[in-house]
Design a protein around this motif. Structure first.
Motif: not given
Length: 127
Positions: A26-49
């Protein structure tokens, strides 16, 4: 459509209920619910980071669609999984939950399902 880009969370639905079902404290849920985190994706065909960048922590999964890869869940658990294509979506079974990601309307749309709860996150492209 390519997933490559940097995305910032715009909205989330059913975050708390979903996180409780998959066993996040529950404490982790409360901390995380308002995070405005970013997702960074690098795709090369079927290869992903695929990186999720939180304040003070970055979680990165590297995978090739159709090949077994070591993955890490939201809760930090590591295991082997195989990401698959389902139309224009990438899908993976994380054990406790199933997750899909797609680009729709220029946004990253992620849906996770577990125990009857559906968590939906929409992120806008920022780079």
């Amino acid at each position: 459509m390519s997933f490559t880009g940097k995305y910032e969370v715009e909205s989330q639905e059913n975050y708390e209920a979903f996180m409780q079902i998959i066993g996040i404290p529950a404490d982790t849920i409360q901390k995380g619910k308002d995070f405005k985190f970013t997702t960074e994706v690098v795709q090369n065909g079927d290869d992903f980071i695929w990186s999720q960048i939180y304040p003070g922590h970055t979680m990165t999964n590297r995978f090739i669609v159709g090949k077994e890869s070591e993955m890490e869940t939201m809760s930090g658990k590591k295991f082997k999984a195989t990401v698959q294509w389902d139309g224009g979506k990438i899908v993976v079974d994380f054990g406790k939950y199933k997750h899909s990601s797609e680009i729709a309307g220029g946004k990253l749309v992620e849906i996770s399902e577990a125990g009857g709860a559906t968590f939906k996150r929409i992120s806008k492209r920022i780079a």
